[in-house]
Design a protein around this motif. Structure first.
Motif, short mmCIF file in Angstrom:
data_model
loop_
_atom_site.label_atom_id
_atom_site.label_comp_id
_atom_site.label_asym_id
_atom_site.label_seq_id
_atom_site.Cartn_x
_atom_site.Cartn_y
_atom_site.Cartn_z
N ASP A 285 -5.13 31.57 12.77
CA ASP A 285 -6.10 32.68 12.72
C ASP A 285 -6.88 32.71 11.41
N LEU A 286 -6.16 32.57 10.30
CA LEU A 286 -6.85 32.74 9.02
C LEU A 286 -7.82 31.60 8.75
N ASP A 287 -7.52 30.40 9.24
CA ASP A 287 -8.48 29.30 9.12
C ASP A 287 -9.74 29.61 9.91
N THR A 288 -9.53 30.15 11.11
CA THR A 288 -10.68 30.50 11.95
C THR A 288 -11.54 31.56 11.25
N ILE A 289 -10.86 32.58 10.72
CA ILE A 289 -11.57 33.70 10.10
C ILE A 289 -12.35 33.23 8.87
N ALA A 290 -11.83 32.23 8.18
CA ALA A 290 -12.49 31.74 6.96
C ALA A 290 -13.54 30.67 7.25
N ALA A 291 -13.97 30.54 8.49
CA ALA A 291 -15.06 29.59 8.80
C ALA A 291 -16.22 29.87 7.85
N PRO A 292 -16.78 28.82 7.24
CA PRO A 292 -17.84 29.05 6.24
C PRO A 292 -19.02 29.85 6.79
N ILE A 293 -19.54 30.75 5.97
CA ILE A 293 -20.73 31.53 6.34
C ILE A 293 -21.87 31.20 5.38
N ASP A 294 -23.08 31.46 5.82
CA ASP A 294 -24.27 31.11 5.03
C ASP A 294 -24.79 32.26 4.19
N PHE A 295 -24.43 33.48 4.57
CA PHE A 295 -24.87 34.64 3.79
C PHE A 295 -23.89 35.78 4.04
N LEU A 296 -23.85 36.70 3.09
CA LEU A 296 -23.08 37.93 3.26
C LEU A 296 -24.05 39.10 3.23
N GLY A 297 -24.04 39.90 4.29
CA GLY A 297 -24.84 41.12 4.31
C GLY A 297 -24.05 42.25 3.66
N VAL A 298 -24.71 43.01 2.81
CA VAL A 298 -24.07 44.13 2.13
C VAL A 298 -24.78 45.41 2.53
N ASN A 299 -24.05 46.33 3.13
CA ASN A 299 -24.60 47.67 3.39
C ASN A 299 -24.05 48.60 2.32
N HIS A 300 -24.94 49.27 1.65
CA HIS A 300 -24.47 50.18 0.59
C HIS A 300 -25.32 51.45 0.56
N TYR A 301 -24.63 52.56 0.58
CA TYR A 301 -25.30 53.87 0.52
C TYR A 301 -24.85 54.68 -0.68
#
Ligand code: GBH
Length: 475
Positions: A285-301
């Protein structure tokens, strides 16, 4: 539209993306048209007392029928990108066969955006699970993660020739802990075990879909998290420091670390040991979850000012949107409180502190060396604005809020944060979840009787900032 007097705070990086965001259940309406069936939000809104004023997403701002007009507004504002979500219950109602009529709508939207020169930024899950899947256990059921991958592939198959930017989840924290533990969002359950199961299964769903999208050739894949600065109310008080550590673990690191580092934080697993999170993790599971991503979206209020002490007697409590009893969403840390710092507040009662956004964006790069590029995928404010006699909406506070937060993003970039874009929440006033239509976040006003759209002063100012930033040269 552009106003010549807009501040730009100096030059911006080349290609910096300026946009605005919405979500399917909040704007589309047409809840039972075109083959769409109930999502959990359609069902939850029918529970007496669940949503303020008994409001529902049934009609919302009728975007399903007014989509070309809304894209024309984006174009008029001069924005580069539009962040929207697809509704799972429209694309695969009841999780059965693909509903081509549902996909047709998103296909027309994408074409309309591209024709207007606007980059489609597609989010697959913004909280609206098909109710039929909730009835099979929803996100507490591991199988839902595999169904999500199938749904993601159905959308990609139809739109992958034109959509380059894919976001798996919007704020999974809210759709797990607020939906399954606090019970303040759909599906309105109040079960910490189910909440943490939802956390893990959404993580898994993200990883499975990320891998499948990658194999199918998707260009840019990421996830959007709602991240916060968990500040100890009294930085010299060990009880407050411990409470802030717990909220940082639960709110931020529970998401960042499995995705970026392939492991849940050890301290978090201890904090929630009574609720079965560790027991759900299967090999791989953790290998799957850590699949590389190209960007991180940040929502901040807003930041969260955290204390381990009870609120002082007589402290004003934030107003509750609904008549339903609410549980603490702080699984394993139910004693934590969030005292006021006495800062100005929005209509949501959220404290306004633009420098918090700068701190957050800079801090992330320092804490995670493999952090992908960041996009602020939501930032904005609710205020009770009104249409003036002159036909305009003079939303001074929202205008200031947005300008001050854009300045904070610029500061963060100057401090070294790799921020590539900023999306205002929201393009339109809309269905604000448990608050119904009570809270307006739009830079465009919607008259809920006539569905008439009016660009607010904040929208005009934002358009001016964008135009000036683009003309400002490259940093
Ligand atoms: C975003 O979430 C959503 O993505 C968007 O759909 C929504 O319209 C917009 O913001 C405005 O609300 O559990 O009491 O500590 C909201 C951001 C951050 C709000 C976490 C709830 C936790 C409150 N959320 N916050 S509590």
């Amino acid at each position: 539209v552009p106003a010549a007097d807009a501040p730009v705070f100096g030059a911006w990086p080349e290609g910096f993306l300026w946009g605005s965001a919405t979500a399917a259940a909040q704007i589309e309406g047409a809840a039972h048209e075109g083959g769409k069936e109930d999502s959990i939000w359609d069902a939850y809104a029918r529970v007496p007392g669940a949503v303020a004023n008994g409001d529902t997403p049934e009609v919302a701002v009728d975007h399903y029928h007014r989509m070309p007009e809304d894209v024309a507004i984006l174009k008029r504002l001069g924005l580069d990108s539009y962040r929207f979500s697809t509704s799972w219950a429209r694309v695969k109602p009841g999780d059965r066969a693909v509903n081509e009529e549902g996909l047709d709508f998103y296909s027309r939207l994408v074409d309309e955006l591209l024709a207007a020169g606007i980059l489609p930024w597609l989010t697959l899950y913004h909280w609206d699970l098909p109710q039929a899947l909730e009835e099979k256990g929803g996100w507490a059921n591991r199988d839902t993660a595999y169904r999500f991958r199938d749904y993601a592939m159905a959308v990609h198959e139809r739109l992958g020739d034109r959509v380059t930017h894919w976001t798996t989840f919007n704020e999974p924290l809210c759709s797990s802990l607020i939906g399954y533990v606090a019970g303040e969002h759909a599906p309105g359950r109040q079960d910490p075990h189910a909440g943490l199961a939802a956390v893990h299964h959404q993580h898994l769903a993200h990883g499975l879909a990320t891998r499948a999208l990658r194999e199918a050739g998707a260009e840019q894949i990421g996830i959007t998290l709602n991240l916060t600065n968990a500040l100890p109310n009294d930085p010299n008080d060990l009880v407050d420091l411990e409470a802030a550590r717990r909220i940082d673990a639960l709110w931020n690191r529970m998401y960042l670390e499995p995705i970026l580092l392939g492991a849940y934080p050890v301290d978090l697993l201890e904090d929630v040991a009574d609720y079965g999170l560790a027991e759900l993790i299967e090999p791989g599971d953790l290998d799957t979850i850590a699949a590389p991503i190209d960007f991180l979206g940040v929502n901040h209020y807003h930041d969260d000012n955290v204390s381990g002490h009870p609120l002082p007697a007589g402290a004003e409590q934030a107003a509750e949107p609904t008549a339903r009893p609410k549980r603490s969403p702080f699984v394993g840390s139910e004693h934590v409180t969030m005292p006021s710092r006495g800062l100005p507040r929005t209509a949501m009662d959220w404290e306004v502190n633009p420098s918090g956004l700068r701190t957050l964006l800079v801090r992330l790069g320092g804490e995670y060396p493999n952090l992908p590029p960041l996009y602020v995928t939501e930032n904005g404010a609710a205020y009770d604005d009104e249409l003036s006699a002159d036909g305009a909406v003079h939303d001074v506070e929202r205008t200031e809020y947005i300008a001050d937060h854009i300045a904070a993003v610029h500061d963060a970039i100057r401090d070294g944060a790799d921020v590539r874009g900023y999306f205002v929440w929201s393009l339109l006033d809309n269905f604000e979840w448990a608050w119904g239509y009570d809270k307006r976040f739009g830079i465009v006003r919607v008259d809920y009787e006539t569905q008439e759209r009016t660009i607010k002063d904040s929208g005009l100012r934002y358009a001016g900032i964008v135009a000036a930033a683009k003309a400002s040269g490259i940093r």
